[in-house]
Design an enzyme around this catalytic site. Structure first.
Site, PDB file in Angstrom:
ATOM      1  N   GLU A   1     -90.681 -32.726  19.607  1.00 56.81           N
ATOM      2  CA  GLU A   1     -89.740 -33.107  20.657  1.00 56.81           C
ATOM      3  C   GLU A   1     -89.899 -32.139  21.830  1.00 56.81           C
ATOM      4  OE1 GLU A   1     -85.702 -33.294  19.403  1.00 56.81           O
ATOM      5  OE2 GLU A   1     -86.128 -34.618  17.715  1.00 56.81           O
TER       6      GLU A   1
ATOM      7  N   GLU B   1     -76.053 -29.468  24.115  1.00 58.95           N
ATOM      8  CA  GLU B   1     -76.725 -28.238  23.694  1.00 58.95           C
ATOM      9  C   GLU B   1     -75.767 -27.063  23.588  1.00 58.95           C
ATOM     10  OE1 GLU B   1     -79.433 -29.129  22.752  1.00 58.95           O
ATOM     11  OE2 GLU B   1     -80.211 -30.656  24.105  1.00 58.95           O
TER      12      GLU B   1
END
EC number: 4.2.1.20
Length: 268
Positions: free
Chosen positions: A44, A55
């Site tokens: 990824e 995040e």
């Protein structure tokens, strides 16, 4: 068979994530090659964004460093084109809807496919809004990867039936980041997905950092995804991160491949 499906065809998959451009794109390129050599099955690639809401602080900081270094979507497309000269394993972009919108959705997806990207993960796009992207992803041959979280509840069957490439099972509530314990019943999530769509692989991410955790998650799914632990190494070692990341990925791949014996894989 697509490259993404092939990544899961040979056994349990290990899927590392890194933020492109942290500390710079040359180091990112070297890390990707090292991870592939160490046994990564799919990688990824994070396209940095100024407000990465899914995040935790580790990847937020990496996004900020990459953006301050001048990384752009075009420079990342160029990076993928370079990688594709020798790299055959699947590559998936993870980014945010605003990155795609601001570039121009069709222009972005066309450029990603032309560069050699296999799929796209947009963690801020709920299932109900995926049709803003799905038709164009299909047009250009990109799998739009669906996420299923513990909060997905009654929507899991619906999401799984429409899933492409693989299903990203979120192991923990909240944002990305390393966790001492993963308490979600991931096996139950995966079982619901498999019942709804028996042919779709399920990989587990969020919170995994040790070989023991990776082995435990792979034991109940088709693979493990690790981001923050790798981004931590890139942040710690900077341009000298390649050996540390290579050793870490090698240990994690060993653990995922032998989930009944995770203790044999040494932590980084």
């Amino acid at each position: 068979m697509s490259r993404i499906k092939e990544a899961f065809a040979g056994g349990k998959a290990f899927i590392p994530f890194l933020t492109c451009g942290d500390p710079d794109l040359e180091t990112t390129e070297a890390i990707v090659h090292a991870m592939a050599q160490a046994g990564a099955d799919l990688i990824e690639l994070g396209i940095p964004f100024s407000d990465p809401t899914a995040e935790g602080p580790v990847i937020q900081a990496a996004n900020a460093r990459a953006l301050s270094g001048g990384v752009t979507a075009d420079s990342i497309f160029a990076l993928v084109r370079r990688l594709r000269r020798t790299l055959t394993l699947p590559l998936v972009f993870m980014t945010y809807a605003n990155v795609v919108f601001s570039y121009g959705t069709e222009r972005f997806l066309s450029a990603a496919a032309a560069a050699g990207v296999d799929g796209l993960i947009l963690p801020d796009v709920p299932f109900e809004e995926k049709e803003e992207f799905a038709p164009l992803c299909r047009k250009y041959g990109l799998d739009l990867i669906s996420l299923i979280a513990p909060t997905s509840a009654g929507r899991i069957t619906q999401i799984a039936r429409a899933a492409e490439g693989f299903v990203y099972c979120v192991s923990s509530l909240g944002v990305t980041g390393m966790r001492r314990q993963i308490t979600t019943d991931v096996g139950a999530l995966v079982e619901l997905v498999r019942r709804a769509n028996p042919g779709i692989p399920c990989a587990v991410g969020f919170g995994i950092s040790t070989p023991e955790q990776a082995a435990a998650m792979a034991a109940v799914s088709d693979g493990a995804i690790v981001g923050s632990a790798i981004v931590t190494l890139a942040g710690r070692y900077g341009r000298d991160a390649v050996p540390a990341v290579r050793d870490y990925v090698q240990a994690m791949k060993a653990a995922v491949s032998a989930p009944q014996r995770p203790a044999e894989a040494d932590p980084p």
